[in-house]
Design an enzyme around this catalytic site. Structure first.
Site, mmCIF file in Angstrom:
data_model
loop_
_atom_site.group_PDB
_atom_site.id
_atom_site.type_symbol
_atom_site.label_atom_id
_atom_site.label_comp_id
_atom_site.label_asym_id
_atom_site.label_seq_id
_atom_site.Cartn_x
_atom_site.Cartn_y
_atom_site.Cartn_z
ATOM 1 N N GLU A 1 58.940 -35.013 -11.756
ATOM 2 C CA GLU A 1 59.347 -34.617 -13.104
ATOM 3 C C GLU A 1 59.586 -35.829 -13.994
ATOM 4 O OE1 GLU A 1 62.456 -31.694 -13.195
ATOM 5 O OE2 GLU A 1 61.428 -30.412 -11.777
ATOM 6 N N LYS B 1 64.348 -19.427 -15.803
ATOM 7 C CA LYS B 1 62.966 -19.877 -15.664
ATOM 8 C C LYS B 1 62.045 -18.674 -15.837
ATOM 9 C CE LYS B 1 63.651 -23.603 -12.220
ATOM 10 N NZ LYS B 1 63.799 -23.846 -10.763
HETATM 11 P P1 PGA Z 1 61.069 -26.491 -9.003
HETATM 12 O O1 PGA Z 1 62.421 -27.264 -9.224
HETATM 13 O O2 PGA Z 1 60.453 -26.225 -10.311
HETATM 14 O O3 PGA Z 1 60.266 -27.401 -8.120
HETATM 15 O O4 PGA Z 1 61.415 -25.204 -8.283
HETATM 16 C C1 PGA Z 1 63.183 -27.178 -10.388
HETATM 17 C C2 PGA Z 1 64.611 -26.806 -10.086
HETATM 18 O O5 PGA Z 1 64.981 -26.613 -8.909
HETATM 19 O O6 PGA Z 1 65.426 -26.655 -11.004
HETATM 20 ZN ZN ZN Z 2 67.113 -25.989 -9.336
#
Ligand code: PGA
Ligand code: ZN
Length: 428
Positions: A205, A336
């Site tokens: 990231e 998300k």
């Molecule tokens: P991921 O991690 O998108 O790889 O699931 C992001 C998070 O855990 O916040």
């Molecule tokens: Zn997370």
């Protein structure tokens, strides 16, 4: 009527890890177009909407041909003719067509890219920026950013057990100033790590890839980086995403950097020790997704002094948020869109959490693209917080930079969420 869905086209594109993902274009009868791109996680909760992949040996099994066929052969014929302004109706049609509890037939990647594309087309047809289309006449705040400085866990070869070492620029007066502060801390951390011989490039990231010998050393260096950048810890505080499901199961925690195993209560003591020694205001997934009692104990232990975010634990599901609140687990939810699979379900989760007085953090995934929809969701839904990874790599910067443009458009009346976004009292 200019908002009738005329066509839906899905295509394969490539994400920030060079893996295939799904892009959907929607065209409306009046000629407006909208686009959505599915992101993808690496440390996924087991109850998320399914990210449908082809398997097999090609592309490491990450192929999206099946999900793509679902967009073009199943979803498109079902949605063409519907009104894009009726997001709930469109999403209900996707849910019905899928017919499973976790989007395993169509794929959550197919449904979220479509749902986002319809939303963006409808906003375009209304002649409004997406955030404004979502907010209507409601006033909104610019979100407090949560910015990763070091990556770890599943995003950096498990070089640290904690997945994200993040900062929150609580002392900023604007989104613009918050990003300025993030840039200074990110740079200071990179310099400090290099001088300590602890920097090895960047993680998934965009955060520095850490070569620390312990999770505690990472925390020390992060606290020092904030000071080195010239900030006090009430101006820039620390936030952790422990993502404990990656190393904890059945009440046993086995962090790779420690020699010992911990039961739930010993592990919680380790995290509480960090909270005492470092200026940490927020902790995500401190215990594993299969440890609800651990989550309750941790939430009770920190009281109203620390934000406790459920990510893998809540998977952007409204009913999980309600159940967790009733059980005294968490006081904030990571939102998300691809964990839910549609915009409508994502928004419902956020609404339920806000009604509870919880913190709400709209979040990207570790696999991302140039799509900046989530920045608009964070502003338009007045989430208060936004998490999109670090302060490098264009799939991250596309989202931070979009926030700057939105803040400029709002103009003098723009309010920055800052401290008010956190469901906590003050710095401990
Ligand atoms: P991921 O991690 O998108 O790889 O699931 C992001 C998070 O855990 O916040
Ligand atoms: Zn997370």
């Amino acid at each position: 009527m200019k908002t009738i869905i005329k066509s839906i086209i899905g295509r394969r594109i490539w994400d920030s890890r060079g893996r295939p993902t799904i892009e959907v274009d929607v065209e409306l009868s009046g000629g407006r177009r909208g686009r959505g791109i599915a992101p993808s996680g690496a440390s996924r909760g087991s109850n998320e909407a399914i990210d449908l992949r082809d398997g097999g040996s090609l592309l490491g099994g990450y192929g999206v041909q099946d999900a793509l066929s679902n967009v073009n052969d199943l979803i498109a014929p079902a949605l063409v003719g519907m009104n894009a302004e009726d997001q709930e109706g469109v999403d209900a049609a996707l849910i019905e067509l899928d017919g499973t509890p976790n989007k395993s037939r169509l794929g959550g990647n197919a449904t979220i890219a479509t749902s986002m594309a319809v939303l963006s087309a409808a906003a375009g047809a209304a002649g409004r920026p997406l955030w404004r289309y979502l907010a209507g006449d409601q006033s909104v705040r610019m979100p407090l950013p949560e910015i990763q400085i070091f990556g770890g866990g599943a995003h950096a070869g498990r070089r640290t057990d904690i997945q994200d070492f993040l900062i929150m620029p609580l002392g900023a007066q604007s989104f613009d100033e918050a990003l300025f502060m993030a840039a200074e801390v990110y740079r200071a951390a990179g310099d400090l790590m290099a001088s300590l011989g602890r920097r090895s490039g960047v993680a998934d990231e965009g955060g520095w890839w850490p070569n620390f010998t312990s999770n505690e050393e990472a925390l020390q260096v992060l606290a020092r980086s904030i000071e080195r950048a010239g900030y006090r810890h009430d101006q820039v505080a620390i936030s952790l995403d422990i993502a404990a499901s990656e190393f904890g199961r059945n009440g046993l925690y086995k962090p790779a950097l420690d020699d010992c195993e911990y039961d739930t209560s010993a592990w919680i003591d380790v995290v509480l020790g960090w909270l005492k020694r470092y200026p940490i205001v927020s902790v995500e997934d401190p215990v594993a997704e299969d440890d609800p009692e651990g989550m309750r104990i941790f939430t009770e232990a920190v009281g109203d002094s620390v934000q406790v975010i459920g990510d893998d634990f809540l998977v952007t599901a409204a009913e999980r948020v309600s159940a967790a609140a009733a059980a005294g687990q968490c006081n904030a939810v990571l939102v998300k869109p691809n964990q839910a699979g549609t915009i409508t379900e994502t928004q419902r989760t956020l609404r339920v959490a806000k009604e509870l007085g919880w913190g709400t953090i709209v979040s990207a995934r570790s696999g991302e693209s140039e799509d900046a929809t989530i920045t608009h969701l964070a502003v338009g839904w007045d989430a208060g917080q936004l998490k999109v990874g670090s302060f490098a790599r264009s799939e991250r910067m596309a989202k931070w930079n979009e926030g700057l443009r939105i803040e400029e458009t709002i103009g003098a009346s723009a309010r920055f969420a800052g401290w008010s976004a956190l469901p906590v009292r003050s710095l401990t």
